[in-house]
Each structure stands twice: as C-alpha cells, then as structure tokens.
Enzyme design. Structure first.
Site, PDB file in Angstrom:
ATOM      1  N   CYS B 128       0.666  68.882  -8.157  1.00  0.00           N
ATOM      2  CA  CYS B 128      -0.723  68.957  -7.674  1.00  0.00           C
ATOM      3  C   CYS B 128      -1.103  70.320  -7.121  1.00  0.00           C
ATOM      4  CB  CYS B 128      -0.955  67.888  -6.603  1.00  0.00           C
ATOM      5  SG  CYS B 128       0.346  67.802  -5.357  1.00  0.00           S
ATOM      6  N   HIS B 241      -5.829  69.018  -1.220  1.00  0.00           N
ATOM      7  CA  HIS B 241      -5.038  70.191  -0.843  1.00  0.00           C
ATOM      8  C   HIS B 241      -5.952  71.413  -0.769  1.00  0.00           C
ATOM      9  CE1 HIS B 241      -1.597  67.783  -1.365  1.00  0.00           C
ATOM     10  NE2 HIS B 241      -1.129  68.230  -2.522  1.00  0.00           N
TER      11      HIS B 241
END
Lengths: 334, 334
Positions: B128, B241
């Site tokens: 990710c 994130h």
C-alpha cells in the site's frame, strides 16, 4: 547565583513547566517572581512550598530583577522584553519573535553556550522542532560537517498550546462517540488525522515552522552553508515531537560512529535496538529533558548519508528545559 | 468479460472492500464466488442483492473460475495461489508473498499495465505505501527520470488489519478514561503515539515495510537505478496513509510543471493551496480511489529536488481498488 528571577508567562503551558523545573533543579537564585497578563495577575501559586501572588506584566515591572525567563506569545515578547533589557536584566525568551534578530543570541546550551555568555541583549531559545534536531546534528557536524538535512516532523498538539491538546483529547472523545466537535487551535480536525501545515505560508511553499528549522539551524550552528528541507506535520500525539531525519555529511559517518558520537554528546540518549522493537517513542520520552535518538542507519540512497529517528519532549527540551538550562549556564558565569 | 470470478479472503479488511468495489464498479463478470478459510466457510453474504454462501479455500477449489482476486495473509497466498494458476485462472494477489518473485508481474494499472497483460502467472498488487508513492513518481519519472527518493510515511492502523484499527479506537478510549488496554496488533501503544517500525528488521537497519518501498518501486518502474530511502512510521490514524516525499530528478522539475504533470496523470488528484490551508488529509481522502497530492514545492536543499505530500486510502488504491482495476484491465483485453 541570581538575586531575583522574574518568570514571565508563568501560567502558560510552557511557563508551568519552567516553574516546575526551577524547583526540581534547585535553580541558583535567591528570589523568584511570577508575572503574567492582567487576566492572571492577582491569583496565587505555590512555589518551593511558598505562596506567591502573580504580578501583572508591565513595561516597568522588571526593576529589581536580574534574570527574566519569558514564555509568552510573540507579540508580548516583542512589546515587553526590550524594557527588561533596558532595566539591566539578562533576558531568556522562548517566543519566536527575537530569535532571528541581529544581535540576539539563539542558544542551545550543549551546542553554542558561548553565544549566551557573549550576549549583550536578549538570549532566545530556539523553536521546539529545531532544538531537538540541532542537538542531534551538532556532534555529526563537529565530526564530519553537515551539508544537507531532510527532515519530516511528527509534531505533538502541545506545541499549539494548552488548547491544542484540549482539541486533541476532546476531539478524539467526540469522534469516538460519534459527536461533532469544533476545533479551536487547528484549521482541520486533529483527532485521528495528520495535518501537513504548522504556521502560515512563509515563502516558496514552505510554512513559518518549516523555515524556522532552516534559518535557526544555520544561526545556532553558525554555518549558513547548511541546507535544510523540512516538512512539518501535526499528528494526533499530545506531547513529544518526533522527527525522521536524513543527513548528508562531507565525509561518510557509519551508523556505528554516529551512535558513538551521539552517546558521547551531552543531552542525547540513544535507544536503538530494532530487532527488539526498541527506539524512542513519544509515550516513553514524555517528561524527560533529553533528546532521544534511534533507528540509526545508513542512508541507502547516498554514500554520505545517515538516517535516524529523533524524539524529545517539546515542552521541556524544546522549550522550558532549554530556557532554564541557559539560565543555569549564565548563573555559573556571573 | 470474465465467466466466474473467485474472491479469495472475501471476509477480511481488504476483501470486504473488494466485494463493495466489484458491486460499485459493476465488474465485468457473469458469476462471482466467495472463498475464505474454514472458519468463515458456510456463512452467508449478500452480493448484488443475492445471497452467497462462502466456500472454503482449498487447493482444488479453483476449477470453473477464470479470475481469482485474492486478499489473504502471505502464507495463504503462498500455499494456495499456485493451484489457481495451474487451474488456468488469471490470478491477482494482494499479499506480499509473490510480488518480488521472478516471473510474477507487479502492477499498478496506471503505471505499468502491459506487465499485467504479458503476465503468464500471478499478478501481484504492490504494498500500500508503495502504490501511492509510485503512482505519484511515475509522471515525474517519465518527464525527468527519478534518481532518488526520500520518503517518510505516516501510516494508518487499518494497514495492520481489522485488529489494528480496533487497537487504535479501543486503546484511545481506554487512554481517555484512564484505563489500561492491552494492544494486540502492535508492540507499543498506538493511541496518541508514533511507532517508527512497520514489519521486522530486514537488512541494514531497515524494516521489511521500508525495503518494499525500495524494491517494489524499482520493479514497477522497471528501473533498478532508482534510489529510495524510506522511513515507515505508524501513526494514530485509522485509515489513509500519508507520505512526505522528496524526489531528485535528472533535470529540475518546477512546482508548476510537477502540478501539471500530476494533474494530467490518471488516478491522481492535486489539492494544493497552502495559503487557504488546502492539502490532502487522511480525513478527507478516506473512501476515495484516488491518490492525492499537495504541498508541492521546490526542495530548497537541492536544485534538482521536489517535495510534496501524498495521501491515499490504503485499503482502496493501496489494496482493493488496485486489484480490481487490474481485473478490469484484464477483462478489457480478454
């Protein structure tokens, strides 16, 4: 020993810690006075077991004091501290206003103590995110000359004052119970969020907080050739700033050499054992006067590079402790 | 159009979003099957208004399917996915196990679609934190060749699975009410804290998460000369994130040129107006399939440098969305 220390901004987030430190460290002075805005003046506080009445900060309040330790917003520092200098006081200022002014010393006692001893006027304590970084850079700079620093910060809400942390905790409570909360110290919600802005835009797309980390670093280390690229980010942590730092030096410094340099330097403690998940954390550095370093490793993108993680209590070494240490340094050299 | 899509790990944090995306995006397939471990097998779920029974994942369960989208832990991907390839399925894997293996394609559809089309075996979806960074790097790399990247991450707890976010919220609640909480997904408390470790130590003082950001980037961009220095940090954010990225390119890219390159690239959205406090935040990017970029500025420490802030939903573009997009790409080229 000082005769009479005036603690200005004695009731603020940093001022409270200054008072505690002066007690804890048995600061070398005969008497202490506590000053604050008209709003707090007249209220009582206990210091070293004795009751004191908070006096109002005015331009002619400094007579009789020989040291001033001031923790106020910039505008208050701008307005009142010149009067303290005129009244003959040594003046230690934690605000941002005076730091970069010509003739003002900007001091971290472990890094450039002589600047404090040579100072004719105000002695400024650096920005919190700068102090911990420069303390970490100093031994590397002495050993191998720091050329360039790239730093991303993870800054605590206490840096935005008492309201900053109230926003964090109250906003988190509200979020967890599905309620709304109106943030007072931040433009965006800080609970469970990261805000990549501290201070307003200053120049070239950088914020005031970020450019402090460039210009204050150069002034403290006395080296205008040092390049610094900072990204300052507010994270949902109440206290202790963390920093991800990558440094380029004139000659390579191995992680082993860096560890030895850090360990030998006053004010730094190394916690660095990744296989055992040991490194500095805001939760474990809270309340300490030291700067903690871990995750020391080679910058795998640059033969002359070194990367590490740095955590310190931004209200203590980043503010109150540094100011009180400057005072101790001056006291030793009276 | 695919005939029969097998969704493996259909009940996990990412698998749930895969299912939602297959519905939302009206994924081109005639039939869908849902597979999970024996623990979940037999339970029911509703997909496109119809009830499905979850089947148990076994090595001979793939007959009849022509596409597999798998979101499982590494060991499950290792054990079961070769059987899916042998059964003649196209296989898209979101685990970390196969990504760097010889002969496995590692694909972001906006970046290297041909690698998916040429693939003979498993097609892996990247880590990710890598995906959002590489999507941002690609237009810069095409325009001016990326030589070096320094990245510090601010990673959400959802990256550690459902228990990661349970730890964040339950740990925060406990902290706020002065109670103890035993963390299950993290070695240290994550509530109101930053943990500078994701994954175990891999090599040279870097963690597995950090080295994924080096090696996967090189593989996806097909350029082993790219240097990456990552610092991966877990922050108390539930989802999305954030990354503070500094890039060095072969020729300078101005912030204006970078903005235009980002805006012209599929899958990227620019939010960049610092004077008005506009930049991507985890709180505002949550639930989106895009990669968001802001704080675009010159690296003031390097004439060939550019810095920016990048946020993306790690469960979506960082995992589920990217996998489903690979499936859509394959469907168009059947």
């Amino acid at each position: 020993m000082f005769k009479n220390v005036a603690v200005v901004g004695a009731t603020g987030a940093v001022g409270q810690i200054v008072r505690r430190l002066l007690e804890e460290r048995n600061f070398p002075a005969e008497k202490f006075r506590f000053l604050a805005s008209a709003r707090s003046a007249g209220t009582k506080l206990t210091f070293k077991g004795e009751e004191h009445t908070i006096e109002e900060l005015t331009k002619d309040c400094f007579a009789g004091s020989d040291l001033v330790i001031a923790s106020t917003p910039d505008d208050i520092a701008q307005e009142y501290l010149p009067s303290a200098v005129e009244a003959g006081c040594k003046v230690i200022d934690e605000s941002g206003y005076w730091r970069m002014k010509e003739g003002v010393a900007l001091v971290i006692p472990e890094v450039n103590p002589q600047d404090a001893l040579d100072a004719k006027g105000i002695i400024a304590s650096p920005n919190c995110s700068t102090t911990q970084m420069v303390l970490a850079l100093k031994p590397l700079h002495d050993a191998a000359k720091v050329k360039r620093v790239i730093v991303s910060t993870y800054q605590a809400t206490s840096g935005a004052g008492v309201q900053g942390t109230a926003d964090l905790f109250d906003g988190s409570k509200a979020f967890l119970s599905g309620e709304k909360y109106e943030y007072k110290a931040f433009t965006h919600p800080i609970a469970f969020n990261c805000i990549p802005q501290i201070g307003g835009e200053k120049a070239d797309g950088y914020t005031s907080e970020e450019l402090k980390m460039l210009y204050e670093t150069r002034k403290i280390l006395g080296d205008d050739s040092i390049l610094v690229n900072p990204t300052a980010v507010r994270v949902p942590v109440a206290n202790c700033h963390s920093e991800s730092i990558t440094v380029e030096t004139e000659r390579p410094i191995s992680p082993q050499e860096a560890r030895e340099l850090f360990e030998a330097f006053p004010g730094i403690q190394v916690i660095d054992d990744l296989p055992n998940s040991a490194y500095p954390l805001p939760s474990t550095c809270d309340g300490s006067d030291l700067v903690y370093i871990g995750r020391i490793r080679k910058d795998i993108s640059n033969p002359n590079g070194l990367s590490f993680w740095c955590v310190s209590d931004n209200l203590r070494k980043g503010a109150a402790t540094n100011a009180v240490q400057i005072g101790e340094l001056l006291a030793k050299n009276l």
